[in-house]
Write a protein that holds these residues in place. Structure first.
Motif, short mmCIF file in Angstrom:
data_model
loop_
_atom_site.label_atom_id
_atom_site.label_comp_id
_atom_site.label_asym_id
_atom_site.label_seq_id
_atom_site.Cartn_x
_atom_site.Cartn_y
_atom_site.Cartn_z
N VAL A 120 -44.12 -17.24 38.71
CA VAL A 120 -44.10 -17.23 40.18
C VAL A 120 -43.31 -16.05 40.71
CG1 VAL A 120 -44.41 -19.68 40.68
CG2 VAL A 120 -42.13 -18.83 40.08
N THR A 121 -43.71 -15.61 41.88
CA THR A 121 -42.94 -14.63 42.64
C THR A 121 -42.45 -15.37 43.87
OG1 THR A 121 -44.46 -12.94 41.83
CG2 THR A 121 -43.04 -12.34 43.69
N GLU A 122 -41.13 -15.41 44.05
CA GLU A 122 -40.58 -16.20 45.14
C GLU A 122 -39.65 -15.36 46.01
OE1 GLU A 122 -39.63 -20.58 43.84
OE2 GLU A 122 -39.26 -19.28 42.11
N SER A 123 -39.42 -15.87 47.23
CA SER A 123 -38.51 -15.18 48.14
C SER A 123 -37.21 -15.96 48.24
CB SER A 123 -39.15 -15.05 49.51
OG SER A 123 -38.18 -14.56 50.41
N PHE A 124 -36.11 -15.24 48.06
CA PHE A 124 -34.79 -15.87 48.17
C PHE A 124 -34.04 -15.33 49.39
CE2 PHE A 124 -35.77 -16.11 43.57
CZ PHE A 124 -35.87 -17.49 43.48
N GLY A 125 -34.76 -14.81 50.36
CA GLY A 125 -34.10 -14.29 51.55
C GLY A 125 -34.84 -13.05 52.02
N ASP A 126 -34.38 -12.52 53.09
CA ASP A 126 -35.02 -11.36 53.69
C ASP A 126 -35.03 -10.17 52.73
OD1 ASP A 126 -36.32 -10.01 55.65
OD2 ASP A 126 -34.49 -9.32 56.64
N GLY A 127 -36.20 -9.69 52.43
CA GLY A 127 -36.31 -8.53 51.54
C GLY A 127 -36.00 -8.84 50.09
N PHE A 128 -35.85 -10.12 49.79
CA PHE A 128 -35.41 -10.52 48.45
C PHE A 128 -36.50 -11.33 47.76
CE2 PHE A 128 -31.44 -12.46 46.10
CZ PHE A 128 -31.79 -11.76 44.97
N THR A 129 -37.60 -10.64 47.46
CA THR A 129 -38.71 -11.31 46.81
C THR A 129 -38.78 -10.85 45.35
OG1 THR A 129 -39.90 -11.45 48.89
CG2 THR A 129 -41.21 -11.63 46.88
N VAL A 130 -38.77 -11.82 44.45
CA VAL A 130 -38.69 -11.44 43.03
C VAL A 130 -39.58 -12.32 42.16
CG1 VAL A 130 -36.35 -10.57 43.11
CG2 VAL A 130 -36.71 -12.97 42.65
N ASP A 131 -39.86 -11.80 40.98
CA ASP A 131 -40.47 -12.59 39.93
C ASP A 131 -39.34 -13.44 39.34
OD1 ASP A 131 -42.81 -11.31 40.38
OD2 ASP A 131 -42.69 -9.97 38.65
N SER A 132 -39.37 -14.74 39.64
CA SER A 132 -38.19 -15.56 39.38
C SER A 132 -37.78 -15.58 37.91
CB SER A 132 -38.45 -16.99 39.83
OG SER A 132 -38.87 -16.99 41.16
N LEU A 133 -38.72 -15.86 37.02
CA LEU A 133 -38.36 -16.07 35.62
C LEU A 133 -38.89 -15.00 34.68
CD1 LEU A 133 -38.83 -19.94 35.25
CD2 LEU A 133 -36.83 -18.67 36.00
N HIS A 134 -40.04 -14.46 34.96
CA HIS A 134 -40.64 -13.46 34.06
C HIS A 134 -40.88 -12.18 34.83
CE1 HIS A 134 -41.29 -16.21 30.71
NE2 HIS A 134 -41.56 -17.11 31.62
N ALA A 135 -40.28 -11.11 34.35
CA ALA A 135 -40.35 -9.85 35.09
C ALA A 135 -41.58 -9.04 34.73
CB ALA A 135 -39.10 -9.04 34.81
N GLY A 136 -42.60 -9.67 34.22
CA GLY A 136 -43.79 -8.92 33.87
C GLY A 136 -44.60 -9.73 32.87
N GLY A 137 -45.62 -9.09 32.35
CA GLY A 137 -46.50 -9.79 31.42
C GLY A 137 -47.78 -10.15 32.11
N THR A 138 -48.78 -10.40 31.31
CA THR A 138 -50.06 -10.73 31.91
C THR A 138 -50.88 -11.60 30.95
OG1 THR A 138 -52.00 -9.85 33.01
CG2 THR A 138 -51.24 -8.65 31.07
N LEU A 139 -51.99 -12.09 31.48
CA LEU A 139 -52.88 -12.93 30.67
C LEU A 139 -53.63 -12.07 29.67
CD1 LEU A 139 -54.45 -14.95 33.62
CD2 LEU A 139 -52.80 -15.86 31.98
N ARG A 140 -54.22 -12.74 28.69
CA ARG A 140 -55.08 -12.04 27.75
C ARG A 140 -56.24 -11.40 28.51
NH1 ARG A 140 -55.47 -14.42 22.18
NH2 ARG A 140 -57.55 -13.56 22.21
N PRO A 141 -56.59 -10.18 28.15
CA PRO A 141 -57.67 -9.50 28.86
C PRO A 141 -58.98 -10.30 28.84
CG PRO A 141 -56.56 -8.01 27.36
CD PRO A 141 -55.97 -9.35 27.13
N ASP A 142 -59.24 -11.02 27.74
CA ASP A 142 -60.52 -11.76 27.70
C ASP A 142 -60.54 -12.89 28.73
OD1 ASP A 142 -58.53 -12.64 26.00
OD2 ASP A 142 -59.79 -12.72 24.21
#
Lengths: 508, 527
Positions: free
Chosen positions: A43-65
């Protein structure tokens, strides 16, 4: 009369992948999510004004298939093609920059060891083979031992075996030997510089409660490398939340239903057959099949309940090692450029920074987790996004010997900031807001038992056909019509989506 | 001087070398054992270091010696006598103790005193471990096949392995998979809660390894020790009459009776290779001895990197042996005593002195000892396994006096700054003061002592790194990967040259299997 073919518990990435595939097949699917937003850990969540972050995982993606099968691009998922440089910060400012461009990485490695520099490209080639193997392994449903030699499961296993054998005997053996190795031994097969070794070995403990001297971190190193496709992650544009948003859109487009704010209290079981679920508000919903994307401990012990299960299984589930020791510290700064400009290293953003200066440093950081405390000198992986600095902090043990997580979050935050400030002197004065997510928050907010991001440690006795527990590695459970598809099952761990994809094959 | 009348030369007169010699001689071959020292035994020796006091210098207990070897070589007729070690006594550090006995019910009653829950778990635990040990034991007698090879020999081996697996129940298979991979601590904590019981049991998982009880894969080492058997009886640890040297002497006597020659003070400098075949050895003194085959019971590092020229070996094997982990982690302190230690937890001389005394109050205690070692220090508060040979075999010390053998972990070979006399002294002192906490009379009872560090093990017994198993029992150093992939079959890239020591499958301990396997292969190859 069932309105739904399948109820999926949890709208994390694996639950949504399973839902999307099933809905696409025309099944009537309902996804039930405890929180008010979909995404689970992704998840990407907001913790305040201008403070939007990837809460737990700072990257990564699904399998291309999976992305291709579900046509997620059409639902707004754009994955960066650029892999960030992976920079290991050193106390003496002589930083190791492992750029995605091999030639550049070789230049940087040369400053530490000519021999290591010469080994870099052969190592990358080997890791490509490792990645191919792990992808093949992750899409193979692990059969039960020793009953797994029925034809349909045998074919998958044989495919995996052939894939491994095709790499040639020598590489195959290298991979097999690498699995039980320690991360330290694994990198020692290739490199001599402690700086180079530690930077790569850090991947072996990232997200796991193990040290680089722990047997099996050779495997976790390969696992993380394969999931990332390299040292640093590739990212979805707009944050990891875009992945699960796109999945949710896909589910809906196939006429699947998703209900948020709908927490499952119990799975209704009648003599080893599940009939449906009951929500915390008392509502009962029945369906032909139930798939739980929650972790196995929560699924079996809380949702099904020990009374409905064979005692041996309860014992095995209780023994699953859930050992969260990751905390996240997000820092909103007023001027990221000033922070970076004042750093002890010159590096243009974006980049992935690691505090993993030596093998011993990493092992020492882990010692704290062993004795249920917080590392004074932690292993950190740091990324930035806009004006937000996100810190992945290890180790912060879920079970603390002294104090508890209601108060100790402040300590993690302080240690993270102090550690980073050594490399980014302007950081402290630039911080305007912080958000720390402790292992307890991971359990309470994100529903991860004991804050374990992997729904159960990936250790040698908890992987492949031992995952989540011996005898039930094939997504099935002793309860008829109840299946598992979270990270706690083989294929899981990381954002690949493989276990959500595999459960669909089992249901067929 | 040149001689050319042997069928086989055995390098090293340790227990494996002697076993190999005995089997070859029994098959009618002309054999000579070349031992570097003035006595046979290698790390399996008894020496009178202080007049009247006989020390089991290195290895001190026996459990894994294969019954078929005892039978085939008629070892009891050659003086082998195993005396039982009936108990393990662990002071809890809080004034109490917990004891384990060779009798299940007595042990159960003792555990019950500490935790009824643990006592109950102990029943099922013992049953499972016994089943697992029985299940895994056949692997000790299987020659490891290479799973990547398409050679019929290996495919047959794999089939045999599959046949073996199919004899196991699902529960046993999973149990095996789990125990091969878990940490000793994780495994034991599923069953028990009493700290001293956990500590003592987990200690079997770390002996001879450079790992802590919380390191994954130590449960296997625990099982490896659990498999201990004497004459087919499960789970019996014993002490050989005359110390472990008694075992080496019995095997040597058997080998001689079958016609084998044993030469002492004969240090092999190099294996002579002609036309890709080992044809003999050159000694330090310039002698050359020729034979149809050469079996090395030295460790893999010595066997491959010191005794033969590297040009005869493939690059990947050289690399693998260089990376083979042989980190010594344990030391020995052997002490001559005027009186037995008087344990505050159980005062006076008592029956527990006949067994082992273990300083292992908890898993964390041992884990912290490991932490010291992994950063290059000897443990400030070490795990100690003590026995009193003179209580079991009165011939080991003068009347009324005693000898005490202390196995100590951890003492890293690669200690920061290197081992020297001062560090050895400090290490011995640490051991004594650790024992003193539990038996305050120990210091005044000391007549003399011998402190052995991993460096001493290397120097005296000739084992690289001072690792008592010739290479750690790590998962990637077992079975078809011991000592190196493709070369786990006792044969080497040099025809007629065999590895016959603990660095080969199935590994260390006074087992004798590598020596037997290598001898049988050499015979099969037609020497």
């Amino acid at each position: 009369m069932n309105i739904y073919d399948t109820i999926i518990i949890g709208a994390g990435h694996n639950g949504l992948v399973a839902a999307a595939y099933l809905a696409k097949q025309g099944k009537k699917v309902l996804v039930l999510e405890r929180r008010d937003i979909v995404g689970g850990q992704v998840v990407t969540e907001s913790f305040g004004d201008g403070f939007t972050v990837d809460s737990l995982h700072a990257g990564g993606t699904l399998r291309p298939d999976i992305i291709k099968d579900l046509n997620l691009a059409s639902f707004g998922l754009v994955v960066d093609s650029v892999r960030k440089p992976f920079i290991s910060l050193q106390p003496d400012s002589n930083h190791l920059v492992l750029d995605a461009n091999p030639a550049k990485a070789v230049e940087s490695i040369k400053r530490f060891s000519e021999k290591d520099a010469a080994n870099w490209i052969p190592f990358l080639n080997f890791m490509d083979k490792v990645t191919r193997f792990i992808h093949a392994a992750n899409e193979t449903i692990m059969p039960r031992l020793p009953k797994g030699f029925n034809f349909s499961e045998g074919v998958d296993l044989a495919k995996m075996g052939i894939n491994l054998r095709m790499m040639g005997g020598a590489d195959m053996m290298k991979i097999i030997r690498g699995i039980p190795m320690t991360a330290d031994e694994f990198v020692d097969e290739w490199f001599e510089s402690d700086v180079v070794k530690a930077a790569i070995a850090s991947l072996g403990i990232h997200g796991f409660t193990l040290g680089v001297f722990g047997a099996g971190t050779g495997y976790t190193l390969m696992h993380n490398w394969a999931n990332r496709g390299g040292l640093s992650n590739v990212s979805a544009q707009g944050g990891v939340g875009k992945i699960t948003e796109a999945l949710a859109s896909a589910v809906k487009s196939f006429s699947g239903e998703i209900r948020t704010g709908a927490e499952v209290k119990r799975i209704l079981v009648d003599t080893f057959t599940c009939k449906g679920v009951v929500l915390t508000n008392g509502e009962e919903i029945s369906a032909k099949n139930i798939i739980s994307a929650a972790d196995p401990k929560h699924t079996f012990l809380n949702l099904v309940g020990a009374v409905n299960l064979p005692p041996e299984l309860v014992w095995n589930v209780q023994s699953i090692k859930m050992r969260g020791s990751v905390a996240k510290v997000h820092l909103l700064v007023d001027n990221i450029d000033a922070v970076v400009a004042g750093a002890t290293h010159a590096s243009p953003l974006p980049a992935t920074f690691v505090i993993a200066p030596s093998i011993k440093y990493l092992e020492q950081a882990y010692d704290a987790a062993k004795y249920h405390s917080i590392s004074e000198k932690p292993y950190l992986e740091v990324t930035t996004s806009g004006n937000v600095v996100s810190v992945h902090f290890q180790f912060a043990a879920y079970k603390l010997k002294d104090g508890d997580w209601k108060t100790e979050g402040a300590k993690v935050e302080k240690v993270a900031i102090e550690t980073l400030a050594e490399y980014f002197p302007n950081l402290k004065s630039s911080i305007v807001n912080t958000k720390t997510i402790t292992p307890l928050d991971m359990e309470q907010t994100y529903g991860l038992t004991e804050g374990d991001l992997n729904h159960g440690q990936i250790m040698l006795d908890q992987f492949m056909f031992m995952r989540p527990i011996p005898g039930w590695s094939n997504h099935k459970t002793p309860i008829d019509n109840l299946y598992l598809c979270g990270s706690g099952v083989h294929g899981g761990g990381g954002i690949s989506g493989a276990s959500g994809w595999n459960v669909v094959k089992v249901l067929k | 001087m040149t001689q050319n009348n042997y069928d086989a030369i055995i390098i090293g007169g340790g227990h494996n070398g002697l076993v190999a010699a005995a089997y070859l001689a029994k098959a009618g071959r002309k054999v000579v054992v070349l031992e570097r020292r003035h006595m046979v035994g290698g790390a399996t020796i008894t020496e009178e270091i202080i007049p009247g006091f006989k020390f089991t210098e290195f290895s001190y207990v026996v459990s894994l010696l294969r019954p078929e070897i005892i039978r085939d070589l008629k070892l009891p007729q050659h003086g082998l006598k195993i005396l039982p070690l009936p108990s393990t006594f662990t002071p809890t550090g809080t004034g109490d103790y917990i004891a384990g006995w060779d009798d299940h019910d007595t042990t159960r009653r003792e555990i019950y005193r500490h935790s009824p829950k643990d006592a109950e778990a102990y029943d099922e635990y013992s049953r499972r471990m016994a089943r697992l040990a029985k299940a895994i034991k056949p692997i000790l007698s299987i020659l490891p096949p290479d799973p990547t090879s398409l050679h019929p020999k290996d495919l047959m081996g794999l089939m045999k392995l599959g046949q073996f697996a199919s004899t196991l129940t699902e529960k046993e298979l999973y149990g095996l998979a789990k125990i091969m991979t878990q940490s000793a601590a994780d495994m034991l904590e599923e069953w028990f809660e009493t700290p001293a019981l956990l500590g003592t049991k987990s200690a079997s998982g770390i002996i001879g390894t450079f790992l802590g009880p919380r390191s994954p894969s130590t449960a296997y080492v625990l099982l490896h020790h659990y498999m201990g058997e004497i004459d087919g009886a499960f789970r019996a640890w014993g002490f050989a009459k005359g110390g472990t040297g008694g075992i080496a002497e019995a095997i040597a006597s058997s080998a001689r009776a079958f016609g084998s020659e044993i030469r002492l003070n004969a240090t092999v400098k190099q294996v002579i290779v002609k036309g890709g075949r080992a044809v003999g050895v050159a000694l330090e003194n310039g002698d050359e001895i020729y034979a149809k085959a050469v079996l090395s019971s030295a460790d893999p590092f010595v066997t491959f990197l010191k005794l033969v020229e590297q040009k005869y070996l493939p690059e990947d094997l050289i690399h693998a042996i260089k990376k083979f982990r042989t980190r010594g982690s344990s030391g020995k302190v052997n002490i001559a005593l005027s009186e037995l230690p008087n344990f505050t937890a159980l005062p006076g001389e008592n029956i527990l002195h006949n067994g082992a005394v273990s300083i292992s109050p908890s898993i964390d205690y041992i884990e912290r000892a490991y932490d010291d070692a992994k950063y290059g220090r000897f443990a400030k508060e070490p795990y100690i396994d003590m026995i009193f040979p003179s209580k079991i075999d009165p011939d080991m010390a003068p009347p009324g006096k005693h000898v005490m053998s202390c196995f100590v972990q951890y003492a890293p070979y690669d200690i920061e700054g290197g081992w020297d006399d001062a560090k050895r002294e400090a290490f011995g002192e640490t051991v004594i003061s650790t024992i003193e906490k539990h038996a305050p009379n120990i210091r005044r009872a000391i007549i003399g002592k011998q402190v052995i560090t991993p460096v001493d093990i290397e120097r005296i017994a000739g084992i690289t790194g001072g690792n008592i198993f010739h290479g750690e029992l790590l998962l990637h150093q077992l079975f078809f990967m011991r000592p190196a992939t493709k070369w786990s079959g006792f044969r080497t890239p040099i025809d007629g040259y065999y590895l016959a020591g603990s660095g080969a499958h199935p590994g260390g301990g006074i087992m004798g299997s590598p020596g037997k396997f290598a001898a049988e292969l050499a015979l099969k190859d037609g020497i």
